[in-house]
Design a protein around this motif. Structure first.
Motif, PDB file in Angstrom:
ATOM      1  N   PHE A  61       0.838  -1.198   0.000  1.00  0.00           N
ATOM      2  CA  PHE A  61       0.000   0.000   0.000  1.00  0.00           C
ATOM      3  C   PHE A  61       0.873   1.248   0.000  1.00  0.00           C
ATOM      4  CE2 PHE A  61      -2.659  -3.254   1.835  1.00  0.00           C
ATOM      5  CZ  PHE A  61      -3.933  -2.968   1.380  1.00  0.00           C
ATOM      6  N   THR A  62       0.351   2.335  -0.563  1.00  0.00           N
ATOM      7  CA  THR A  62       0.998   3.627  -0.401  1.00  0.00           C
ATOM      8  C   THR A  62       0.751   4.092   1.043  1.00  0.00           C
ATOM      9  OG1 THR A  62      -0.941   4.940  -1.020  1.00  0.00           O
ATOM     10  CG2 THR A  62       0.500   4.180  -2.812  1.00  0.00           C
ATOM     11  N   PRO A  63       1.540   5.033   1.545  1.00  0.00           N
ATOM     12  CA  PRO A  63       1.322   5.508   2.923  1.00  0.00           C
ATOM     13  C   PRO A  63      -0.101   6.005   3.166  1.00  0.00           C
ATOM     14  CG  PRO A  63       3.450   6.245   2.137  1.00  0.00           C
ATOM     15  CD  PRO A  63       2.771   5.613   0.957  1.00  0.00           C
ATOM     16  N   LYS A  64      -0.670   6.713   2.210  1.00  0.00           N
ATOM     17  CA  LYS A  64      -2.014   7.249   2.405  1.00  0.00           C
ATOM     18  C   LYS A  64      -3.072   6.143   2.368  1.00  0.00           C
ATOM     19  CE  LYS A  64      -3.009  10.757   3.043  1.00  0.00           C
ATOM     20  NZ  LYS A  64      -3.221  11.383   4.387  1.00  0.00           N
ATOM     21  N   GLU A  65      -2.915   5.177   1.484  1.00  0.00           N
ATOM     22  CA  GLU A  65      -3.845   4.046   1.459  1.00  0.00           C
ATOM     23  C   GLU A  65      -3.811   3.303   2.787  1.00  0.00           C
ATOM     24  OE1 GLU A  65      -3.261   3.137  -3.340  1.00  0.00           O
ATOM     25  OE2 GLU A  65      -2.441   1.777  -1.826  1.00  0.00           O
ATOM     26  N   PHE A  66      -2.609   3.104   3.311  1.00  0.00           N
ATOM     27  CA  PHE A  66      -2.458   2.393   4.581  1.00  0.00           C
ATOM     28  C   PHE A  66      -3.164   3.147   5.702  1.00  0.00           C
ATOM     29  CE2 PHE A  66      -0.286   1.476   8.548  1.00  0.00           C
ATOM     30  CZ  PHE A  66      -0.258   0.088   8.557  1.00  0.00           C
ATOM     31  N   GLU A  67      -2.971   4.453   5.760  1.00  0.00           N
ATOM     32  CA  GLU A  67      -3.579   5.230   6.824  1.00  0.00           C
ATOM     33  C   GLU A  67      -5.101   5.217   6.737  1.00  0.00           C
ATOM     34  OE1 GLU A  67      -3.009   9.375   9.186  1.00  0.00           O
ATOM     35  OE2 GLU A  67      -1.487   8.518   7.881  1.00  0.00           O
ATOM     36  N   LEU A  68      -5.628   5.279   5.533  1.00  0.00           N
ATOM     37  CA  LEU A  68      -7.086   5.236   5.366  1.00  0.00           C
ATOM     38  C   LEU A  68      -7.635   3.879   5.806  1.00  0.00           C
ATOM     39  CD1 LEU A  68      -9.699   6.536   4.379  1.00  0.00           C
ATOM     40  CD2 LEU A  68      -9.150   5.751   2.062  1.00  0.00           C
ATOM     41  N   LEU A 124     -11.856  13.092   4.804  1.00  0.00           N
ATOM     42  CA  LEU A 124     -10.853  14.072   4.386  1.00  0.00           C
ATOM     43  C   LEU A 124     -10.264  14.778   5.610  1.00  0.00           C
ATOM     44  CD1 LEU A 124      -9.780  15.077   1.612  1.00  0.00           C
ATOM     45  CD2 LEU A 124     -11.403  16.953   1.787  1.00  0.00           C
ATOM     46  N   GLN A 125     -11.130  15.108   6.556  1.00  0.00           N
ATOM     47  CA  GLN A 125     -10.677  15.780   7.777  1.00  0.00           C
ATOM     48  C   GLN A 125      -9.870  14.835   8.671  1.00  0.00           C
ATOM     49  OE1 GLN A 125     -10.827  18.902   8.966  1.00  0.00           O
ATOM     50  NE2 GLN A 125      -9.788  18.227  10.828  1.00  0.00           N
ATOM     51  N   ALA A 126     -10.353  13.604   8.816  1.00  0.00           N
ATOM     52  CA  ALA A 126      -9.726  12.666   9.751  1.00  0.00           C
ATOM     53  C   ALA A 126      -8.399  12.121   9.242  1.00  0.00           C
ATOM     54  CB  ALA A 126     -10.682  11.510  10.036  1.00  0.00           C
ATOM     55  N   VAL A 127      -8.323  11.804   7.955  1.00  0.00           N
ATOM     56  CA  VAL A 127      -7.139  11.136   7.411  1.00  0.00           C
ATOM     57  C   VAL A 127      -6.167  12.123   6.776  1.00  0.00           C
ATOM     58  CG1 VAL A 127      -6.334   9.337   5.832  1.00  0.00           C
ATOM     59  CG2 VAL A 127      -8.483   9.028   7.076  1.00  0.00           C
ATOM     60  N   TRP A 128      -6.715  13.151   6.120  1.00  0.00           N
ATOM     61  CA  TRP A 128      -5.846  14.135   5.466  1.00  0.00           C
ATOM     62  C   TRP A 128      -5.590  15.355   6.350  1.00  0.00           C
ATOM     63  CZ3 TRP A 128      -8.407  10.558   2.718  1.00  0.00           C
ATOM     64  CH2 TRP A 128      -7.785  10.016   1.593  1.00  0.00           C
ATOM     65  N   ASN A 129      -6.321  15.461   7.461  1.00  0.00           N
ATOM     66  CA  ASN A 129      -6.138  16.553   8.418  1.00  0.00           C
ATOM     67  C   ASN A 129      -6.373  17.926   7.816  1.00  0.00           C
ATOM     68  OD1 ASN A 129      -5.373  14.994  10.724  1.00  0.00           O
ATOM     69  ND2 ASN A 129      -3.396  14.644   9.745  1.00  0.00           N
ATOM     70  N   TYR A 130      -7.297  18.036   6.877  1.00  0.00           N
ATOM     71  CA  TYR A 130      -7.564  19.339   6.286  1.00  0.00           C
ATOM     72  C   TYR A 130      -8.493  20.136   7.188  1.00  0.00           C
ATOM     73  CZ  TYR A 130      -5.592  17.727   1.865  1.00  0.00           C
ATOM     74  OH  TYR A 130      -4.753  17.265   0.901  1.00  0.00           O
ATOM     75  N   ASP A 131      -8.112  21.381   7.445  1.00  0.00           N
ATOM     76  CA  ASP A 131      -8.943  22.272   8.236  1.00  0.00           C
ATOM     77  C   ASP A 131      -9.764  23.199   7.346  1.00  0.00           C
ATOM     78  OD1 ASP A 131      -7.893  21.229  10.605  1.00  0.00           O
ATOM     79  OD2 ASP A 131      -6.140  22.543  10.447  1.00  0.00           O
ATOM     80  N   ARG A 187     -19.012   2.165  11.249  1.00  0.00           N
ATOM     81  CA  ARG A 187     -19.381   3.566  11.363  1.00  0.00           C
ATOM     82  C   ARG A 187     -19.432   4.177   9.966  1.00  0.00           C
ATOM     83  NH1 ARG A 187     -15.947   8.326  14.509  1.00  0.00           N
ATOM     84  NH2 ARG A 187     -17.096  10.093  13.628  1.00  0.00           N
ATOM     85  N   VAL A 188     -20.490   4.916   9.682  1.00  0.00           N
ATOM     86  CA  VAL A 188     -20.649   5.543   8.369  1.00  0.00           C
ATOM     87  C   VAL A 188     -19.935   6.899   8.381  1.00  0.00           C
ATOM     88  CG1 VAL A 188     -22.276   6.435   6.676  1.00  0.00           C
ATOM     89  CG2 VAL A 188     -22.845   4.377   7.984  1.00  0.00           C
ATOM     90  N   PHE A 189     -19.062   7.098   7.383  1.00  0.00           N
ATOM     91  CA  PHE A 189     -18.325   8.352   7.256  1.00  0.00           C
ATOM     92  C   PHE A 189     -18.702   9.052   5.958  1.00  0.00           C
ATOM     93  CE2 PHE A 189     -15.426   5.814   9.898  1.00  0.00           C
ATOM     94  CZ  PHE A 189     -15.178   6.700  10.938  1.00  0.00           C
ATOM     95  N   THR A 190     -18.873  10.362   6.017  1.00  0.00           N
ATOM     96  CA  THR A 190     -18.996  11.136   4.794  1.00  0.00           C
ATOM     97  C   THR A 190     -17.599  11.337   4.225  1.00  0.00           C
ATOM     98  OG1 THR A 190     -18.724  13.293   5.861  1.00  0.00           O
ATOM     99  CG2 THR A 190     -20.965  12.377   5.768  1.00  0.00           C
TER     100      THR A 190
END
Length: 231
Positions: A158-165, A183-190, A175-178
């Motif tokens: 896996f790529t690092p981002k795939e692994f983290e997701l 995007l907020q939880a894994v990519w930390n975008y504010d 749990r259902v995620f939008t």
């Protein structure tokens, strides 16, 4: 105790954009290294060992996609944020497939540059400090500390981002995620980001862990809402 400044490699052949990136990141308390083509970028990665790479797609000598591919082939996992121009949708997808962690579309604001860099560095730092137990769901086993994933005893890449997701999904089963929440939880975008990046990564995960991507066992689409992980 003095805090270590992160070292950012900026790979951009357009002088005005390179200067904007360098000034913006220096003002945000980052050290910057510059490269103007793909060959120089590969040399600087080995010589300077940056903490993150801001990599333009359209470069002389060796283009950004090939630079990314060559680094990942050598198991160099330095986080990469790709710079793309409007209309280069396929290049974004190919870049993510080759192991880029994120992308920004030109023109971009200085605030966005600094925020994206901080988000990726924060995420990769947290990943290195994790102390999670083994995660298991069906035939899927994940070792967060070792960055390893096995499907029925077969190790997957896996790529690092795939692994983290995937880890985030498995830590929050049923749990259902939008897309915005992921995007907020894994990519930390504010700030508001491009949710298509979530769909691309979910698609990649399914290709690797699902026996039938049209009838996924693990990552299910909740129509009109988002995604849910659960065997």
């Amino acid at each position: 105790m003095e805090t270590k400044q992160h070292k950012i490699l900026i790979v951009e052949d357009e002088e005005s954009i390179q200067k904007l990136l360098a000034i913006t990141l220096q003002q945000a308390n980052f050290d910057t290294i510059l490269a103007v083509d793909g060959e120089e970028a590969l040399e600087k990665v080995l010589d300077e060992q940056p903490d993150l790479i801001v990599l333009d797609l359209m470069l002389p000598k060796i283009d950004g996609l090939e630079v990314c591919r060559m680094l990942r082939k050598q198991n160099i996992e330095t986080p990469i944020i790709m710079l793309t121009a409007k209309g280069e949708e396929m290049d974004k997808i190919v870049g993510l497939e080759m192991g880029a962690d994120d992308y920004m579309t030109k023109p971009f604001s200085p605030r966005e540059v600094a925020a994206r860099v901080r988000a990726v560095l924060r995420r990769t730092g947290e990943r290195g400090q994790s102390n999670e137990k083994v995660l298991v769901s069906g035939q899927l086993t994940v070792y967060p500390e070792r960055l390893e994933v096995y499907l029925d005893k077969e190790r997957l890449e896996f790529t690092p981002k795939e692994f983290e997701l995937l880890v985030y999904f498995m830590k929050n089963p049923n749990r259902v995620f939008t897309r915005d929440q992921l995007l907020q939880a894994v990519w930390n975008y504010d700030f508001a980001g491009d949710t298509r990046i979530v769909d691309v990564h979910v698609s990649h995960l399914r290709d690797k862990i699902e026996e039938n991507t049209r009838k996924p066992r693990y990552i299910k689409t909740m129509r009109g809402v988002g995604y849910k992980f659960g065997e």
